[in-house]
Motif scaffolding. Structure first.
Motif, PDB file in Angstrom:
ATOM      1  N   THR A 489      32.728  35.774  41.255  1.00  0.00           N
ATOM      2  CA  THR A 489      33.348  36.385  42.169  1.00  0.00           C
ATOM      3  C   THR A 489      32.949  36.903  43.240  1.00  0.00           C
ATOM      4  OG1 THR A 489      33.458  38.454  40.796  1.00  0.00           O
ATOM      5  CG2 THR A 489      35.147  36.921  40.244  1.00  0.00           C
ATOM      6  N   LEU A 490      33.285  37.111  44.378  1.00  0.00           N
ATOM      7  CA  LEU A 490      32.694  37.594  45.516  1.00  0.00           C
ATOM      8  C   LEU A 490      33.459  38.959  45.864  1.00  0.00           C
ATOM      9  CD1 LEU A 490      32.660  34.552  47.973  1.00  0.00           C
ATOM     10  CD2 LEU A 490      30.703  35.352  46.329  1.00  0.00           C
ATOM     11  N   SER A 491      34.400  39.163  45.108  1.00  0.00           N
ATOM     12  CA  SER A 491      35.310  40.719  45.353  1.00  0.00           C
ATOM     13  C   SER A 491      35.562  40.837  44.065  1.00  0.00           C
ATOM     14  CB  SER A 491      36.413  40.620  46.453  1.00  0.00           C
ATOM     15  OG  SER A 491      37.391  39.660  45.820  1.00  0.00           O
ATOM     16  N   ALA A 492      36.009  42.308  43.830  1.00  0.00           N
ATOM     17  CA  ALA A 492      36.477  42.599  42.523  1.00  0.00           C
ATOM     18  C   ALA A 492      38.022  42.563  42.370  1.00  0.00           C
ATOM     19  CB  ALA A 492      36.364  44.346  42.615  1.00  0.00           C
ATOM     20  N   LEU A 493      38.376  42.071  41.351  1.00  0.00           N
ATOM     21  CA  LEU A 493      39.951  41.999  40.692  1.00  0.00           C
ATOM     22  C   LEU A 493      40.502  43.361  40.344  1.00  0.00           C
ATOM     23  CD1 LEU A 493      42.144  39.986  40.592  1.00  0.00           C
ATOM     24  CD2 LEU A 493      41.425  39.608  38.092  1.00  0.00           C
ATOM     25  N   PRO A 494      41.344  43.709  41.171  1.00  0.00           N
ATOM     26  CA  PRO A 494      41.904  45.113  40.758  1.00  0.00           C
ATOM     27  C   PRO A 494      42.835  44.901  39.411  1.00  0.00           C
ATOM     28  CG  PRO A 494      43.150  44.186  42.770  1.00  0.00           C
ATOM     29  CD  PRO A 494      41.985  43.167  42.567  1.00  0.00           C
ATOM     30  N   PRO A 495      43.099  46.043  38.760  1.00  0.00           N
ATOM     31  CA  PRO A 495      44.109  45.860  37.701  1.00  0.00           C
ATOM     32  C   PRO A 495      45.544  45.487  38.132  1.00  0.00           C
ATOM     33  CG  PRO A 495      42.782  48.285  37.454  1.00  0.00           C
ATOM     34  CD  PRO A 495      42.755  47.453  39.028  1.00  0.00           C
ATOM     35  N   GLY A 496      46.144  44.993  37.155  1.00  0.00           N
ATOM     36  CA  GLY A 496      47.676  44.519  37.645  1.00  0.00           C
ATOM     37  C   GLY A 496      48.586  44.607  36.320  1.00  0.00           C
ATOM     38  N   PRO A 497      49.748  44.195  36.721  1.00  0.00           N
ATOM     39  CA  PRO A 497      50.820  44.331  35.474  1.00  0.00           C
ATOM     40  C   PRO A 497      50.410  43.109  34.443  1.00  0.00           C
ATOM     41  CG  PRO A 497      51.699  43.382  37.365  1.00  0.00           C
ATOM     42  CD  PRO A 497      50.266  43.988  37.767  1.00  0.00           C
ATOM     43  N   ASP A 502      51.650  39.247  38.789  1.00  0.00           N
ATOM     44  CA  ASP A 502      51.029  40.274  39.439  1.00  0.00           C
ATOM     45  C   ASP A 502      50.941  39.655  41.203  1.00  0.00           C
ATOM     46  OD1 ASP A 502      49.204  41.759  41.016  1.00  0.00           O
ATOM     47  OD2 ASP A 502      47.395  41.679  39.682  1.00  0.00           O
ATOM     48  N   MET A 503      51.761  40.042  41.903  1.00  0.00           N
ATOM     49  CA  MET A 503      51.850  39.613  43.173  1.00  0.00           C
ATOM     50  C   MET A 503      50.833  40.009  44.363  1.00  0.00           C
ATOM     51  SD  MET A 503      54.280  37.343  42.465  1.00  0.00           S
ATOM     52  CE  MET A 503      54.777  36.534  43.876  1.00  0.00           C
ATOM     53  N   ARG A 504      50.450  41.160  43.846  1.00  0.00           N
ATOM     54  CA  ARG A 504      49.709  42.025  44.771  1.00  0.00           C
ATOM     55  C   ARG A 504      48.147  41.794  44.915  1.00  0.00           C
ATOM     56  NH1 ARG A 504      51.463  48.007  44.669  1.00  0.00           N
ATOM     57  NH2 ARG A 504      50.264  48.260  46.235  1.00  0.00           N
ATOM     58  N   SER A 505      47.569  41.531  43.576  1.00  0.00           N
ATOM     59  CA  SER A 505      46.067  41.286  43.624  1.00  0.00           C
ATOM     60  C   SER A 505      45.819  39.873  43.883  1.00  0.00           C
ATOM     61  CB  SER A 505      45.864  41.454  42.181  1.00  0.00           C
ATOM     62  OG  SER A 505      46.117  42.760  41.645  1.00  0.00           O
ATOM     63  N   SER A 506      44.536  39.978  44.526  1.00  0.00           N
ATOM     64  CA  SER A 506      43.737  38.619  44.928  1.00  0.00           C
ATOM     65  C   SER A 506      42.234  39.037  44.629  1.00  0.00           C
ATOM     66  CB  SER A 506      44.152  38.276  46.249  1.00  0.00           C
ATOM     67  OG  SER A 506      43.341  39.162  47.367  1.00  0.00           O
ATOM     68  N   VAL A 507      41.609  37.950  44.347  1.00  0.00           N
ATOM     69  CA  VAL A 507      40.063  37.900  44.199  1.00  0.00           C
ATOM     70  C   VAL A 507      39.534  36.566  44.737  1.00  0.00           C
ATOM     71  CG1 VAL A 507      40.139  36.470  42.057  1.00  0.00           C
ATOM     72  CG2 VAL A 507      38.412  38.259  42.441  1.00  0.00           C
ATOM     73  N   GLU A 508      38.121  36.807  45.539  1.00  0.00           N
ATOM     74  CA  GLU A 508      37.610  35.506  46.060  1.00  0.00           C
ATOM     75  C   GLU A 508      36.683  34.981  45.211  1.00  0.00           C
ATOM     76  OE1 GLU A 508      35.937  34.275  50.613  1.00  0.00           O
ATOM     77  OE2 GLU A 508      36.530  36.443  50.078  1.00  0.00           O
ATOM     78  N   VAL A 509      36.517  33.868  45.090  1.00  0.00           N
ATOM     79  CA  VAL A 509      35.483  33.265  43.966  1.00  0.00           C
ATOM     80  C   VAL A 509      34.673  32.238  44.789  1.00  0.00           C
ATOM     81  CG1 VAL A 509      36.626  33.713  41.989  1.00  0.00           C
ATOM     82  CG2 VAL A 509      36.946  31.574  43.074  1.00  0.00           C
ATOM     83  N   ARG A 510      33.416  31.877  44.437  1.00  0.00           N
ATOM     84  CA  ARG A 510      32.601  30.929  44.936  1.00  0.00           C
ATOM     85  C   ARG A 510      32.217  29.907  43.840  1.00  0.00           C
ATOM     86  NH1 ARG A 510      27.359  29.557  45.456  1.00  0.00           N
ATOM     87  NH2 ARG A 510      26.642  28.227  47.355  1.00  0.00           N
ATOM     88  N   LEU A 511      32.320  28.783  43.769  1.00  0.00           N
ATOM     89  CA  LEU A 511      31.941  27.717  42.740  1.00  0.00           C
ATOM     90  C   LEU A 511      30.590  27.398  43.000  1.00  0.00           C
ATOM     91  CD1 LEU A 511      35.334  25.590  42.594  1.00  0.00           C
ATOM     92  CD2 LEU A 511      34.963  27.804  41.501  1.00  0.00           C
TER      93      LEU A 511
END
Length: 733
Positions: A489-497, A502-511
């Protein structure tokens, strides 16, 4: 009658078919140019690996691709890996094979080896990286002082093992054969025998041993590569003579190659000459053969550097009658355009060579040499002296028409598009050791531990996986052949329901793997289980994907905390492992191994790893534990007490299709209840039903001990293998 004959090369070299001059008293050393024997190999012979006794090893120049000849090999070496054998599980023995062998490449020293192909697939890249497992690779360059290979000496004995001096050869030690159907593959090698292009005179000089060869008359052909073979120098140089229409003759102690296209002396007049016996010699005799004697199409077969040095063919055609086709084998490295130009020049030479003229001249003609090109009055073009006969008191010259300066073929040539495998670096291995909850509605009795591996580069070909049992003891677990879709992950995934999208959260990943892709799916596919992955320790699904850069993606529209992992939603950070849970791309740790509560160390070794890669984790057995209860609620009973109720969940009933309670999934039903004020435990108890009563007097006592902190309640289910995670709420009293 003494005769000065321009001898056909076939009488000395073998059937080369072009002319070589030799005046009376001059001869080429028979030790160099022996009478013709068997012919040298055709182009196809250089592509097929052999191991026959007596097979000729060609002398290579420039840059070439050859198969070589196997000159030494051991039997296949078998290794057995045993896995399984745990509780209720059969043991499985897997066999793998490797081989050690040596391949002769050139009977002339080489500068090095670039790429190697096995069964047509790239085995070794330009950078020297192997795409399949190998113990060691050694190249002996064919020097006059090269030592005996230690592996061959260990097998044959130091006193009898040959060093093969003067022969370049490669030794493969422990080549893994799993990628080749457990057999030794057919190999081809890209050699570098010389640093730059090689002139044809240098090739001839090398073949006769003392370098006494030169080129004259026009621009000397330069070859990117050449494979010389055959019985002696004659057969070895034959394709060059044929392919370039050259003339080879002996001048004193030097062999001379010439293109024979520049006109010299002008032969004039047709007067008859008298002989010593009073006979008259005809001044000029002209002959022209029919056009059918020349092939309608002439093809030149060569090695095409633009197609990884595979054999190619380029053709030229003439107009007019005739159906015959001709082929010239030129075992040289030529571009498609250069080969097409060769075909056009040779066809033009054959067309002009249909004209022959015989002329008689006086003694002054002895100053001419066979192979010289002269002009002839009354005839256009140049005429090469094929024969020089001393007849009576005159010299008879046999002339054949030759082209002048070559005509450039317009446009380029297409060598075709072969299947070309990208030379991708293998690179290091990325290893992940993860533990997941139970993924299916079936009982489990062991932790669910998965091993995943991928490469940093696209050329990664898999890795062997071992488990460290003790300090110096490892057990083979198998191998990962397909790279897992994994990265960071390139960013932190926030908590969600955890119960809704979970329509608000997002996270960026690098393969890690550049060939891997992530794709969006519909909500129906999500509910059906699509795009299941681990981010950190949380099990999630994602529906939306947008590419944000090379190998990078932004994920959103989540289903969170899948399979009871909602308690792991907090604490995400950048740099966590992201792993797609594709069953065919991960290796499950043997369920029969007792690893619950233990620290597990896994080692991976890929072909691109200079040192083994390790992954360590302590296994908590989460797949065997009960899930946390849900729907906790606290209601007053009217007497000052509180009644706490909840709904249990089961690892055996995720679908909940009939609306009834899911199967228990444990030997007994039991729950632990705790009341805390901050971190202080004030009260605890165990019940056998999903309900607990908090008496009024207990509430009063706990409030007095809380020190002003709110009271929190937690409930966890006890199972056969331990207690599951807790669910909690803050009590409003």
């Amino acid at each position: 009658m003494a005769t000065i004959v321009l001898t056909a090369v076939g009488s000395i070299f073998g059937p080369i078919g072009a002319a070589i001059g030799a005046l009376a008293g001059q001869a080429i050393d028979a030790q160099i140019f022996r009478p013709a024997g068997r012919q040298g190999p055709r182009l196809s012979d250089l592509r097929v690996q052999t191991s026959s006794f007596g097979t000729q090893v060609p002398r290579l120049y420039g840059r070439m691709r050859v198969a070589g000849t196997v000159i030494w090999a051991t039997d296949l070496m078998e290794s057995a890996d045993r896995s399984g054998g745990g509780k209720g599980q059969p043991d499985v023995t897997t066999y793998s094979y490797s081989a050690s062998f040596a391949v002769a490449l050139s009977s002339r020293p080489i500068r090095g080896v670039a790429r190697i192909w096995a069964d047509g697939n790239l085995l070794r890249g330009e950078a020297g990286d192997f795409k399949s497992g190998i113990g060691a690779f050694r190249l002996h360059d064919g020097g006059s002082d090269q030592p005996v290979d230690p592996l061959i000496a260990a097998d044959r004995g130091w006193g009898v093992a040959p060093a093969h001096r003067g022969v370049a050869y490669a030794v493969f030690e422990g080549l893994q054969l799993a990628d080749f159907g457990n057999r030794v593959p057919s190999l081809t090698f890209e050699l570098i025998a010389d640093e730059a292009e090689v002139p044809v005179s240098a090739i001839l000089g090398s073949l006769i041993g003392d370098g006494a060869a030169m080129f004259e008359g026009g621009a000397e052909p330069m070859l990117g590569g050449y494979a010389a073979s055959g019985d002696g120098a004659a057969e070895a140089v034959q394709p060059l003579i044929d392919g370039y229409g050259l003339v080879l003759r002996a001048d004193a102690d030097v062999l001379t190659l010439t293109a024979g296209v520049e006109c010299g002396v002008m032969l004039q007049g047709d007067g008859d000459l008298g002989s010593a016996r009073g006979q008259r010699l005809a001044g000029r005799e002209v002959e022209r053969r029919s056009v059918e004697s020349v092939p309608r199409r002439l093809s030149v077969r060569h090695y095409d550097p633009d197609r990884d040095y595979q054999a190619g063919a380029q053709s030229a055609e003439r107009q007019g009658a005739g159906l015959e086709e001709g082929i010239v084998d030129l075992p040289a490295t030529l571009s498609a355009s250069a080969a097409r130009q060769r075909a056009a020049d040779l066809l033009r030479r054959r067309m002009l060579g249909r004209r022959t003229v015989s002329v008689a001249r006086g003694w002054e003609a002895l100053a001419l040499r066979p192979g010289d090109v002269v002009a002839l009055d009354g005839h256009i073009g140049g005429w090469r002296i094929e024969t020089l006969e001393w007849e009576g008191m005159a010299v008879r010259l046999g002339l054949a028409g030759v082209p002048g300066q070559g005509v450039t073929v317009p446009g380029g040539a297409d060598g075709g598009s072969g299947v070309r495998q990208s030379d991708r670096p293998v690179g290091p291995t990325h290893l992940a050791l993860v533990e997941v909850p139970q993924l299916f509605d079936s009982p489990v009795s062991a932790p669910q531990v998965l091993i995943a591996a991928s490469g940093e580069h696209r050329g990664w070909r898999g890795a062997a996986i071992l488990m460290q049992e003790e300090a110096d003891s490892h057990t083979a677990l198998g191998s990962v052949r397909r790279p897992a879709v994994m990265g960071e992950t390139l960013s932190a995934l926030p908590p969600g329901p955890s119960g809704l999208f979970d329509m608000r959260s997002s996270v960026e990943v690098r393969l890690w793997d550049g060939d891997a892709v992530l794709a969006p799916v519909s909500d129906a596919a999500l509910i059906g289980g699509a795009n299941l992955c681990l981010i950190g320790e949380e099990l999630v699904q994602f529906g939306h994907v947008s590419q944000s850069g090379p190998r990078s993606y932004r994920l959103s529209r989540f289903l969170r905390g899948r399979r009871g992992s909602e308690h792991l939603m907090a604490g995400h950070a950048a740099g966590e492992t992201m792993l797609m849970l594709d069953a065919d791309r991960v290796l499950p740790l043997d369920a029969g191994r007792s690893v619950a509560g233990r620290s597990v160390r896994i080692v991976a070794q890929g072909t691109g790893d200079a040192t083994p890669v390790e992954a360590v984790r302590t296994v908590d057995g989460r797949a065997m534990l009960p899930l946390s209860p849900v729907h906790l609620r606290c209601v007053a009973d009217g007497s000052g007490a509180r009644i706490v109720r909840w709904v249990r969940r089961s690892r055996l009933g995720w679908s909940w299709l009939d609306g009834a309670d899911a199967p228990l999934g444990e030997e007994t039903e039991a729950y632990g209840v705790e009341i805390r004020a901050g971190s202080d435990l004030l009260r605890s108890g165990v019940v056998s039903t999903p309900e607990w009563t908090y008496p009024a007097d207990a509430i009063v006592a706990d409030l007095a001990l809380s020190g002003g902190h709110p009271l929190t309640l937690s409930v966890r289910q006890y199972g056969t293998f331990g207690a599951g995670p807790a669910a909690g709420l803050v009590l409003s009293l």
